[in-house]
Structure formats: C-alpha cells, structure tokens
Design a protein around this motif. Structure first.
Motif, mmCIF file in Angstrom:
data_model
loop_
_atom_site.group_PDB
_atom_site.id
_atom_site.type_symbol
_atom_site.label_atom_id
_atom_site.label_comp_id
_atom_site.label_asym_id
_atom_site.label_seq_id
_atom_site.Cartn_x
_atom_site.Cartn_y
_atom_site.Cartn_z
ATOM 1 N N ASN A 81 0.818 -1.209 0.000
ATOM 2 C CA ASN A 81 0.000 0.000 0.000
ATOM 3 C C ASN A 81 0.854 1.262 0.000
ATOM 4 O OD1 ASN A 81 -2.318 -1.568 0.037
ATOM 5 N ND2 ASN A 81 -2.595 -1.422 2.244
ATOM 6 N N LEU A 82 1.928 1.264 0.778
ATOM 7 C CA LEU A 82 2.825 2.420 0.801
ATOM 8 C C LEU A 82 3.504 2.617 -0.546
ATOM 9 C CD1 LEU A 82 4.500 2.071 4.312
ATOM 10 C CD2 LEU A 82 2.991 3.915 3.542
ATOM 11 N N LEU A 83 3.922 1.525 -1.169
ATOM 12 C CA LEU A 83 4.557 1.613 -2.481
ATOM 13 C C LEU A 83 3.587 2.191 -3.507
ATOM 14 C CD1 LEU A 83 7.003 1.085 -4.252
ATOM 15 C CD2 LEU A 83 6.156 -1.241 -4.604
ATOM 16 N N ALA A 84 2.345 1.732 -3.491
ATOM 17 C CA ALA A 84 1.342 2.257 -4.421
ATOM 18 C C ALA A 84 1.119 3.749 -4.176
ATOM 19 C CB ALA A 84 0.036 1.485 -4.265
ATOM 20 N N MET A 85 1.088 4.161 -2.908
ATOM 21 C CA MET A 85 0.900 5.568 -2.579
ATOM 22 C C MET A 85 2.077 6.406 -3.097
ATOM 23 S SD MET A 85 0.605 7.361 1.170
ATOM 24 C CE MET A 85 2.352 7.059 1.467
ATOM 25 N N GLU A 87 4.093 5.656 -5.561
ATOM 26 C CA GLU A 87 4.053 5.682 -7.026
ATOM 27 C C GLU A 87 3.066 6.727 -7.525
ATOM 28 O OE1 GLU A 87 3.257 1.575 -7.962
ATOM 29 O OE2 GLU A 87 5.400 1.068 -7.986
ATOM 30 N N LYS A 88 1.903 6.851 -6.851
ATOM 31 C CA LYS A 88 0.928 7.874 -7.232
ATOM 32 C C LYS A 88 1.500 9.263 -7.023
ATOM 33 C CE LYS A 88 -3.279 5.219 -6.372
ATOM 34 N NZ LYS A 88 -4.475 5.070 -5.528
ATOM 35 N N ARG A 89 2.204 9.456 -5.918
ATOM 36 C CA ARG A 89 2.800 10.773 -5.641
ATOM 37 C C ARG A 89 3.880 11.112 -6.654
ATOM 38 N NH1 ARG A 89 3.288 11.586 0.896
ATOM 39 N NH2 ARG A 89 1.040 11.549 1.289
ATOM 40 N N ILE A 90 4.670 10.119 -7.040
ATOM 41 C CA ILE A 90 5.714 10.350 -8.048
ATOM 42 C C ILE A 90 5.081 10.702 -9.381
ATOM 43 C CG2 ILE A 90 7.511 9.208 -9.423
ATOM 44 C CD1 ILE A 90 8.326 7.747 -6.817
ATOM 45 N N ASP A 91 4.019 9.978 -9.753
ATOM 46 C CA ASP A 91 3.317 10.300 -10.998
ATOM 47 C C ASP A 91 2.788 11.725 -10.971
ATOM 48 O OD1 ASP A 91 3.845 7.767 -11.954
ATOM 49 O OD2 ASP A 91 1.846 6.965 -11.509
ATOM 50 N N LEU A 93 3.894 14.215 -9.163
ATOM 51 C CA LEU A 93 5.037 15.124 -9.199
ATOM 52 C C LEU A 93 5.582 15.241 -10.615
ATOM 53 C CD1 LEU A 93 7.063 16.875 -7.657
ATOM 54 C CD2 LEU A 93 8.415 14.811 -7.258
ATOM 55 N N GLU A 94 5.694 14.128 -11.318
ATOM 56 C CA GLU A 94 6.185 14.147 -12.701
ATOM 57 C C GLU A 94 5.264 14.974 -13.591
ATOM 58 O OE1 GLU A 94 6.573 10.003 -13.689
ATOM 59 O OE2 GLU A 94 8.644 9.916 -12.958
ATOM 60 N N MET A 95 3.950 14.853 -13.380
ATOM 61 C CA MET A 95 2.996 15.649 -14.166
ATOM 62 C C MET A 95 3.156 17.127 -13.869
ATOM 63 S SD MET A 95 -0.411 13.209 -14.149
ATOM 64 C CE MET A 95 -1.467 14.606 -14.224
ATOM 65 N N ASN A 96 3.338 17.472 -12.595
ATOM 66 C CA ASN A 96 3.525 18.880 -12.217
ATOM 67 C C ASN A 96 4.804 19.449 -12.808
ATOM 68 O OD1 ASN A 96 1.165 18.969 -10.756
ATOM 69 N ND2 ASN A 96 2.158 18.571 -8.787
ATOM 70 N N VAL A 97 5.863 18.677 -12.786
ATOM 71 C CA VAL A 97 7.139 19.132 -13.357
ATOM 72 C C VAL A 97 7.006 19.287 -14.868
ATOM 73 C CG1 VAL A 97 9.550 18.481 -13.764
ATOM 74 C CG2 VAL A 97 8.563 18.243 -11.488
ATOM 75 N N ALA A 98 6.373 18.317 -15.521
ATOM 76 C CA ALA A 98 6.188 18.378 -16.971
ATOM 77 C C ALA A 98 5.344 19.586 -17.351
ATOM 78 C CB ALA A 98 5.558 17.089 -17.476
ATOM 79 N N ASP A 99 4.298 19.873 -16.565
ATOM 80 C CA ASP A 99 3.439 21.036 -16.842
ATOM 81 C C ASP A 99 4.184 22.353 -16.612
ATOM 82 O OD1 ASP A 99 1.396 19.313 -17.471
ATOM 83 O OD2 ASP A 99 0.340 19.568 -15.547
ATOM 84 N N ALA A 100 5.142 22.371 -15.707
ATOM 85 C CA ALA A 100 5.873 23.596 -15.367
ATOM 86 C C ALA A 100 6.973 23.915 -16.378
ATOM 87 C CB ALA A 100 6.484 23.483 -13.981
#
Length: 103
Positions: A81-85, A87-91, A93-100
């Motif tokens: 469950n922690l790993l899935a959480m 992974e969602k946070r990394i995804d 973050l990656e979207m926010n960085v890509a948008d910026a």
C-alpha cells in the motif's frame, strides 16, 4: 557476475527449539535478523505459555509461528500500500514538473 562482487560470507547461528538445537549457516549481513528474531520468538512463546491458557510447548510454538506469519503478511500488505501511494505521488510530481516546463 560482476568483477567487483565480493561474496557475502556465512556465519553460524545456533537456535534451540525444545530439546533440539540447530546450527544454521546464514549470510553474515543477515545474522542480526536471525539472532533478534530468535530472541523475540522465544519471548513470545514464553509469554504465550505464561498467559495461563494451558498451552504446552508445541502449542505455544505453533501459535507463535502463526502470529509471526500473520504479522509478516500484514507488513507485506502495508508495504504494498505504501509503495502504491508513493508511485501515485511520483506520478503526480512528474505531471507537475512536466506542466511547469515550457515546451
């Protein structure tokens, strides 16, 4: 095999269950887990026997083993469950960085 890979030496760990002793050969970097696990296991068996429920040695060992397996399963589920959480946070973050980043 890598040229720089140094094999992990084994060490001996003695474990006594009832009237039988076992000399285990374990990787040196895992020795502490065996020693600590054995001590915790002995304490849990002793505590279970002292609860006054009339458990004999074999029953106390069996019940303690089951408790340990259940605890391991709970920890594995929590880790998943922690790993899935994460992974969602990394995804996210990656979207926010890509948008910026301007194209």
């Amino acid at each position: 095999m890598k040229k720089n890979h140094i094999p992990n030496p084994d060490v001996s760990v003695f474990i006594k269950i009832l009237d039988k002793g076992f000399k285990l050969s374990v990787p040196a970097d895992q020795e502490i887990f065996y020693r600590e696990g054995y001590e915790v296991f002995k304490e849990r068996v002793k505590a279970l026997k002292e609860k006054g429920k009339g458990y004999d040695d074999i029953e106390a060992i069996a019940l303690t083993s089951i408790e340990c397996l259940v605890a391991l399963q709970r920890n594995m589920e929590e880790s998943k469950n922690l790993l899935a959480m994460f992974e969602k946070r990394i995804d996210a973050l990656e979207m926010n960085v890509a948008d910026a980043i301007p194209n």
